[in-house]
Write a protein that holds these residues in place. Sequence first.
Motif, PDB file in Angstrom:
ATOM      1  N   PRO A 105       0.826  -1.206   0.000  1.00  0.00           N
ATOM      2  CA  PRO A 105       0.000   0.000   0.000  1.00  0.00           C
ATOM      3  C   PRO A 105       0.855   1.249   0.000  1.00  0.00           C
ATOM      4  O   PRO A 105       1.907   1.309   0.617  1.00  0.00           O
ATOM      5  N   CYS A 106       0.395   2.260  -0.700  1.00  0.00           N
ATOM      6  CA  CYS A 106       1.116   3.526  -0.700  1.00  0.00           C
ATOM      7  C   CYS A 106       0.873   4.237   0.623  1.00  0.00           C
ATOM      8  O   CYS A 106       0.058   3.821   1.444  1.00  0.00           O
ATOM      9  N   VAL A 107       1.587   5.320   0.816  1.00  0.00           N
ATOM     10  CA  VAL A 107       1.509   6.030   2.087  1.00  0.00           C
ATOM     11  C   VAL A 107       0.106   6.588   2.325  1.00  0.00           C
ATOM     12  O   VAL A 107      -0.417   6.536   3.442  1.00  0.00           O
ATOM     13  N   ALA A 108      -0.520   7.111   1.275  1.00  0.00           N
ATOM     14  CA  ALA A 108      -1.862   7.681   1.438  1.00  0.00           C
ATOM     15  C   ALA A 108      -2.873   6.619   1.858  1.00  0.00           C
ATOM     16  O   ALA A 108      -3.719   6.852   2.733  1.00  0.00           O
ATOM     17  N   VAL A 109      -2.781   5.439   1.246  1.00  0.00           N
ATOM     18  CA  VAL A 109      -3.692   4.357   1.610  1.00  0.00           C
ATOM     19  C   VAL A 109      -3.418   3.886   3.034  1.00  0.00           C
ATOM     20  O   VAL A 109      -4.343   3.606   3.810  1.00  0.00           O
ATOM     21  N   LEU A 110      -2.140   3.806   3.393  1.00  0.00           N
ATOM     22  CA  LEU A 110      -1.769   3.405   4.747  1.00  0.00           C
ATOM     23  C   LEU A 110      -2.350   4.359   5.782  1.00  0.00           C
ATOM     24  O   LEU A 110      -2.970   3.930   6.767  1.00  0.00           O
ATOM     25  N   GLN A 111      -2.172   5.643   5.563  1.00  0.00           N
ATOM     26  CA  GLN A 111      -2.699   6.620   6.511  1.00  0.00           C
ATOM     27  C   GLN A 111      -4.222   6.627   6.524  1.00  0.00           C
ATOM     28  O   GLN A 111      -4.839   6.836   7.572  1.00  0.00           O
ATOM     29  N   GLY A 112      -4.833   6.373   5.363  1.00  0.00           N
ATOM     30  CA  GLY A 112      -6.291   6.296   5.325  1.00  0.00           C
ATOM     31  C   GLY A 112      -6.825   5.131   6.140  1.00  0.00           C
ATOM     32  O   GLY A 112      -7.831   5.260   6.849  1.00  0.00           O
ATOM     33  N   GLU A 150       7.562   5.065   0.934  1.00  0.00           N
ATOM     34  CA  GLU A 150       6.865   4.065   0.129  1.00  0.00           C
ATOM     35  C   GLU A 150       7.338   2.659   0.473  1.00  0.00           C
ATOM     36  O   GLU A 150       6.544   1.724   0.579  1.00  0.00           O
ATOM     37  N   GLY A 151       8.647   2.506   0.651  1.00  0.00           N
ATOM     38  CA  GLY A 151       9.158   1.197   1.035  1.00  0.00           C
ATOM     39  C   GLY A 151       8.700   0.776   2.418  1.00  0.00           C
ATOM     40  O   GLY A 151       8.383  -0.394   2.658  1.00  0.00           O
ATOM     41  N   PHE A 152       8.653   1.732   3.331  1.00  0.00           N
ATOM     42  CA  PHE A 152       8.186   1.443   4.689  1.00  0.00           C
ATOM     43  C   PHE A 152       6.715   1.035   4.682  1.00  0.00           C
ATOM     44  O   PHE A 152       6.313   0.079   5.359  1.00  0.00           O
ATOM     45  N   ALA A 153       5.906   1.749   3.899  1.00  0.00           N
ATOM     46  CA  ALA A 153       4.482   1.410   3.814  1.00  0.00           C
ATOM     47  C   ALA A 153       4.271   0.038   3.203  1.00  0.00           C
ATOM     48  O   ALA A 153       3.343  -0.691   3.576  1.00  0.00           O
ATOM     49  N   ALA A 154       5.148  -0.338   2.264  1.00  0.00           N
ATOM     50  CA  ALA A 154       5.004  -1.630   1.602  1.00  0.00           C
ATOM     51  C   ALA A 154       5.288  -2.796   2.537  1.00  0.00           C
ATOM     52  O   ALA A 154       4.808  -3.909   2.309  1.00  0.00           O
ATOM     53  N   MET A 155       6.048  -2.560   3.592  1.00  0.00           N
ATOM     54  CA  MET A 155       6.405  -3.641   4.518  1.00  0.00           C
ATOM     55  C   MET A 155       5.435  -3.787   5.683  1.00  0.00           C
ATOM     56  O   MET A 155       5.630  -4.631   6.550  1.00  0.00           O
ATOM     57  N   ARG A 164     -13.607   6.256  -4.610  1.00  0.00           N
ATOM     58  CA  ARG A 164     -12.963   7.077  -3.583  1.00  0.00           C
ATOM     59  C   ARG A 164     -13.997   7.929  -2.843  1.00  0.00           C
ATOM     60  O   ARG A 164     -13.930   8.093  -1.618  1.00  0.00           O
ATOM     61  N   GLN A 165     -14.938   8.468  -3.586  1.00  0.00           N
ATOM     62  CA  GLN A 165     -15.983   9.273  -2.956  1.00  0.00           C
ATOM     63  C   GLN A 165     -16.862   8.422  -2.046  1.00  0.00           C
ATOM     64  O   GLN A 165     -17.245   8.859  -0.952  1.00  0.00           O
ATOM     65  N   MET A 166     -17.178   7.216  -2.483  1.00  0.00           N
ATOM     66  CA  MET A 166     -17.994   6.324  -1.659  1.00  0.00           C
ATOM     67  C   MET A 166     -17.285   5.974  -0.358  1.00  0.00           C
ATOM     68  O   MET A 166     -17.895   5.961   0.723  1.00  0.00           O
ATOM     69  N   LEU A 167     -15.983   5.708  -0.437  1.00  0.00           N
ATOM     70  CA  LEU A 167     -15.218   5.394   0.769  1.00  0.00           C
ATOM     71  C   LEU A 167     -15.120   6.603   1.690  1.00  0.00           C
ATOM     72  O   LEU A 167     -15.204   6.470   2.919  1.00  0.00           O
ATOM     73  N   ALA A 168     -14.932   7.781   1.094  1.00  0.00           N
ATOM     74  CA  ALA A 168     -14.846   8.997   1.911  1.00  0.00           C
ATOM     75  C   ALA A 168     -16.159   9.261   2.634  1.00  0.00           C
ATOM     76  O   ALA A 168     -16.171   9.635   3.816  1.00  0.00           O
ATOM     77  N   SER A 206     -11.087  -3.776   2.802  1.00  0.00           N
ATOM     78  CA  SER A 206     -11.263  -4.768   1.739  1.00  0.00           C
ATOM     79  C   SER A 206     -11.067  -4.155   0.361  1.00  0.00           C
ATOM     80  O   SER A 206     -10.456  -4.774  -0.523  1.00  0.00           O
ATOM     81  N   ILE A 207     -11.553  -2.949   0.152  1.00  0.00           N
ATOM     82  CA  ILE A 207     -11.443  -2.319  -1.166  1.00  0.00           C
ATOM     83  C   ILE A 207     -10.034  -1.802  -1.417  1.00  0.00           C
ATOM     84  O   ILE A 207      -9.484  -1.960  -2.515  1.00  0.00           O
ATOM     85  N   GLU A 208      -9.414  -1.204  -0.419  1.00  0.00           N
ATOM     86  CA  GLU A 208      -8.090  -0.612  -0.622  1.00  0.00           C
ATOM     87  C   GLU A 208      -7.002  -1.664  -0.821  1.00  0.00           C
ATOM     88  O   GLU A 208      -5.916  -1.342  -1.310  1.00  0.00           O
TER      89      GLU A 208
END
Length: 365
Positions: free
Chosen positions: A26-33, A101-106, A205-209, A269-271
């Motif tokens: 997951p990217c950083v934005a997805v991780l923080q989300g 990005e590497g940290f989020a991937a792990m 994205r809007q539905m998740l928000a 589940s979606i992300e």
Amino acid sequence: KIWGMQHVASSRANNSSSSIRVPPGPCVAVLQGKLDAITGPSMMFGGFAYNGISFLFRSGAVLGPTYVVGMAASFCSALYLTFTSAIIDFNLARLSPKAKEGFAAMLGETLIYARRSYALCLAMFMMAFTVMGYIKLWDYGSPLSEQGPLGWKYGILQLIGGLLGLLSLWRLRHTIRLEASRLNEAPKEGEGAMGSQGPSLCKVRQMLAHAKLGSSSTAFQVGNVFYEVLFSGVNLHDPAANFAYFGFAVTTLVLGSIALMISCELFFSIEELSDGLKCVLAERLTIHFRLIRILYMASLISWLCSMFFSSEVKYPELWWASFSWSCCGLVVLTGACVWMRSAMGFFSFSEMRSDSSLEEASDDS
């Protein structure tokens, strides 16, 4: 473990000639989300569980240990999520963009544990709430020896509500995860079946928000209702008002907890899927997005209905106070919903007319 991942990600980012590749994640934005979706509500539920144990007035009740174990497990799960989120945020702030990005991937395994802890936090809280009616103080003017009959009389409300809540939490969580696992097993079939009829990635994205938007307010509402049930006494001369007040309050708490669980499961589940599969899963789980909105509104209405009888239970001579304000709240809420529906219909009709006029103009030309 997280500190070790941070050092590994930092060293890999600094050593550009390293042959070791960071696995996709997951990217950083997805991780923080994901962390934002579970950290706020879990912190509130941890506070509710802590206060629920602190104000255990009937520690000698038969079901007292069961209640304490459930609340303690909920508190520990919330504490784990809070510490995990804080450590991840602290380490992200120290890393370069490439290392982030590497940290989020792990952190895939860590997020799995966080997701399970959030589900455990809600489930154990609901389990403890199921037996809370048999250990709480129902009348502050009566000795502890006389609280038992009141607990057996009114505790059935929390027992039924808690059991229905636990069953709903398990069922909806299982349904969402089952649909996601089916899609993972046959991704090409899912994309082919959707075609061009499903929602776009921007729409997803809007539905998740929107699903995550009401999580904090719902958790706050659930907490207020929990405190009302925990601290409120009964009116010994009006059992009907007692059943109505506590019944609607329990309904509010259960509906809000279910909405929080669905929101978390949908987001995770979606992300976890690719962009194409995100749209497919969102299309298949459209009813769950609608269910969140229905639960938000239903919990708010049931809370106002509970307030109808608040003054009658607590201050019988001022029975009209909460009744009148709750009526005003329902009128305003209903009027706002009707106005928004009519406004949406008007704008949709205007767009249809503008589209048809454009088509006629193009035909004439």
